[in-house]
Design an enzyme around this catalytic site. Structure first.
Site, short mmCIF file in Angstrom:
data_model
loop_
_atom_site.label_atom_id
_atom_site.label_comp_id
_atom_site.label_asym_id
_atom_site.label_seq_id
_atom_site.Cartn_x
_atom_site.Cartn_y
_atom_site.Cartn_z
CE LYS A 289 46.60 35.11 39.75
NZ LYS A 289 47.42 35.25 39.12
CG ASP A 300 41.83 30.82 38.29
OD1 ASP A 300 42.24 29.68 37.57
OD2 ASP A 300 42.10 30.73 39.67
CG ASP A 359 48.21 33.21 42.69
OD1 ASP A 359 47.55 33.22 42.29
OD2 ASP A 359 48.73 33.98 40.99
CD GLU A 361 43.68 29.78 43.12
OE1 GLU A 361 44.89 30.05 43.07
OE2 GLU A 361 43.48 30.09 41.59
NE ARG A 363 49.06 24.26 41.94
CZ ARG A 363 50.57 24.97 41.45
NH1 ARG A 363 51.44 24.00 41.93
NH2 ARG A 363 50.38 25.23 40.48
N1 BES Z 1 44.09 31.04 38.10
C1 BES Z 1 46.04 30.95 37.88
C2 BES Z 1 46.43 30.46 36.41
C3 BES Z 1 46.78 30.95 35.49
C4 BES Z 1 47.50 32.61 35.45
C5 BES Z 1 45.91 30.82 34.14
C6 BES Z 1 47.48 32.90 34.11
C7 BES Z 1 45.57 32.04 33.05
C8 BES Z 1 46.54 33.46 32.71
C9 BES Z 1 46.33 29.98 38.14
O1 BES Z 1 46.04 29.86 39.95
C10 BES Z 1 47.82 30.30 39.48
O2 BES Z 1 48.12 31.67 39.46
N2 BES Z 1 49.25 30.31 39.12
C11 BES Z 1 50.21 30.22 39.62
C12 BES Z 1 50.94 29.51 40.28
C13 BES Z 1 52.47 29.44 40.67
C14 BES Z 1 51.62 30.79 41.67
C15 BES Z 1 53.05 28.49 40.99
C16 BES Z 1 50.36 30.51 37.88
O3 BES Z 1 50.80 30.40 37.20
O4 BES Z 1 51.34 31.99 38.45
ZN ZN Z 2 43.33 30.43 39.83
MN MN Z 3 46.19 31.71 41.18
#
Ligand code: BES
Ligand code: ZN
Ligand code: MN
Length: 507
Positions: A289, A300, A359, A361, A363
């Site tokens: 990230k 998270d 990222d 992860e 799911r």
């Molecule tokens: N934990 C994050 C989702 C998240 C991001 C929650 C920002 C709250 C604020 C999750 O694990 C994630 O990184 N999701 C990605 C998915 C993408 C790579 C398809 C996302 O939302 O960018």
């Molecule tokens: Zn996450």
């Molecule tokens: Mn993630």
């Protein structure tokens, strides 16, 4: 904080502050009227001068009001009498707590639960419900997370705010005090779960590790008397949870799989299974990230925190229902051994997964937990996860995203969200979206592209939830607040509790 239920005269309260409501257009509540009469029109004169217009979220602190026994009287704006709903009621209670925070009052008597409050389904709120909401909101608004700050020395401590210590909630005279008392227990039980969920979210990720979460679950089970199991890495390997293990691979912290059993329903009653995402820190892994606000990825594990919080609440309530809690928990870290984009993992269900983005992860740990849930022959499975940034873009910070393979279950959860003022919004999960998860190299890819990101994430989970009625709550926008008021919200513990209480009442 000590609560009691009373029905007494506001003007005769011997305490630091009496709280009464005033509607817009100068209409006084019954309690405000009683004070006004004892004070020979003092309140009316203040309103006439224009110092209190009764608007929602407004308040006015009065001192030494003639004819009254208390040191202070706090006037709280209630807004228009015609739209005084549960939402407005909670706002007025919250405004009272805020106004009290900048006063020296610690022992207060509140006269708002005696008001008539409309609710969405048109019938007025019961006294039990009004008292429950009041306790819940007061405790929520008084929450502080200061356990890891250096303690102020004693001299400073004395000068510091002492805060509320004693609160008497006054109800209308013709009320059954015993039902009001039940409301107090409802509200306090819920507040305990909400507060636990906030604490776990707020703790730093070097403290709140998977091991810490497992210890909390074990301690809670021991103190309330419900069974808790914690599966270690070798057990996860034996179960074939290759997807979950693929996420934890880059971390030094050992993964845990927590199983909690609240079995207070009929012996043959099929349980509700709650599954919470427990990523104690999400760096993104090799698909790292960006740095800004990455600290917030300590939140998270808020899905897991909401399951733990809900278990605390239903244990406090001794809720007559069978509920299983499942928490897959680990960190998502980059490392020489971490899962790479392009790697293929074999899930417990047997489906192979091409990891196109490490990222995505959440799911990957949830899908194995959903397969594990099958063994309980559940009446319903609800997973709770801070799953996608896309959900925050879609719904902002007010509603959690709700996805389900069963419309009746979706309705139940939406209804529970409305009733508990912890709302969710039903999102589509049509088959049309499923092909976005096609992979050239495995049964399924772990991402579906940027468009409809929260939907394709739900579609991914749905592949592992075919054997039961299932719903998914994406709480990425609702589980915590950013900015100056950064902190866990404890959501969706109120929604989940309401859902389970309604189920217990049905059986
Ligand atoms: N934990 C994050 C989702 C998240 C991001 C929650 C920002 C709250 C604020 C999750 O694990 C994630 O990184 N999701 C990605 C998915 C993408 C790579 C398809 C996302 O939302 O960018
Ligand atoms: Zn996450
Ligand atoms: Mn993630």
């Amino acid at each position: 904080m000590e609560f009691s239920i009373k029905n007494s005269n506001p003007e005769k309260q011997l305490c630091d502050c009496v709280i009464v409501g005033v509607y817009e257009s100068s209409r006084l509540s019954a309690a405000a009227l009683a004070i006004d009469e004892a004070a020979a029109g003092y309140i009316t004169s203040i309103i006439k001068r224009g110092d209190m217009d009764g608007k929602l979220d407004s308040s006015l602190m009065l001192h030494n009001v003639p004819g009254t026994a208390s040191e202070r009287v706090l006037l709280v704006g209630l807004g228009k009498a015609s739209d005084f709903t549960d939402k407005q009621y909670c706002k007025a209670v919250r405004a009272s707590v805020k106004a009290l925070a900048s006063s020296g009052a610690t022992d207060v008597a509140i006269f708002l639960a005696d008001l008539s409050v409309a609710s969405l389904n048109a019938s007025n709120l019961s006294t039990r419900r009004k008292v429950a909401l009041m306790a819940e909101v007061i405790l929520d608004a008084s929450y502080k997370f200061d356990s890891i700050k250096k303690k102020p020395d004693d001299s400073k401590k004395e000068a510091a705010q002492k805060g509320l210590t004693t609160i008497s909630i006054n109800v209308a005279v013709d009320n059954d005090m015993q039902t009001a008392q039940l409301g107090l227990v409802d509200g306090q039980s819920l507040a305990k779960g909400v507060s636990l969920a906030k604490d776990l979210g707020n703790l730093p990720p070097n403290v709140c590790t998977p091991t810490y979460l497992a210890e909390q679950a074990l301690a809670m089970g021991a103190s309330y008397g419900f069974a808790v199991e914690v599966l270690e890495r070798d057990a996860l390997e034996k179960l074939g949870m290759g997807s979950f293990l693929g996420v934890t691979q880059g971390s030094e912290e050992p993964p845990k799989f927590i199983i909690m059993h609240h079995m207070k329903g009929q012996k043959d009653q099929k349980p509700v299974v709650l599954v919470g995402k427990g990523i104690t820190f999400d760096t993104g892994g090799i698909s790292l990230k960006p740095g800004s606000e990455m600290d917030e990825m300590k939140y998270d594990m808020c899905g897991a925190a909401s399951v733990l919080g809900t278990f605390k609440t239903i244990a406090e309530m001794n809720l007559a229902l069978n509920v299983i809690g499942l928490i897959p928990t680990c960190e998502n870290m980059p490392d020489g051994r971490a899962t790479r984009p392009g790697d293929v993992l074999t899930s417990m269900s047997g489906l192979t997964i091409e990891v196109l983005n490490t990222d995505a992860e959440g799911r990957l740990i949830l899908c194995d937990a959903l397969t594990y849930a099958e063994r309980f022959e559940p009446s319903a499975v609800v997973d709770i996860a801070t799953l996608t940034g896309a959900c925050v873009i879609a719904l902002g910070h007010h509603a959690s995203g709700l996805f389900s393979n069963n419309d009746d279950l979706a309705k139940e959860l939406l209804q529970a969200g409305e009733a508990s003022l912890d709302r969710a919004w039903h999102m589509p999960m049509w088959d049309d979206y499923q092909p976005l998860l096609d992979s050239n190299f495995a049964d399924i890819a772990n991402i579906g592209g940027r468009a409809g990101g929260s939907i394709t994430a739900a579609c991914f989970l749905s592949r592992f939830a075919k054997k039961y009625e299932w719903a998914h709550l994406d709480i990425a926008g609702t589980a915590w607040k950013s900015g100056k008021e950064k902190g866990g919200t404890g959501r969706p513990v109120p929604l989940l509790t309401e859902f389970l209480v309604a189920r217990a009442n049905k059986t």
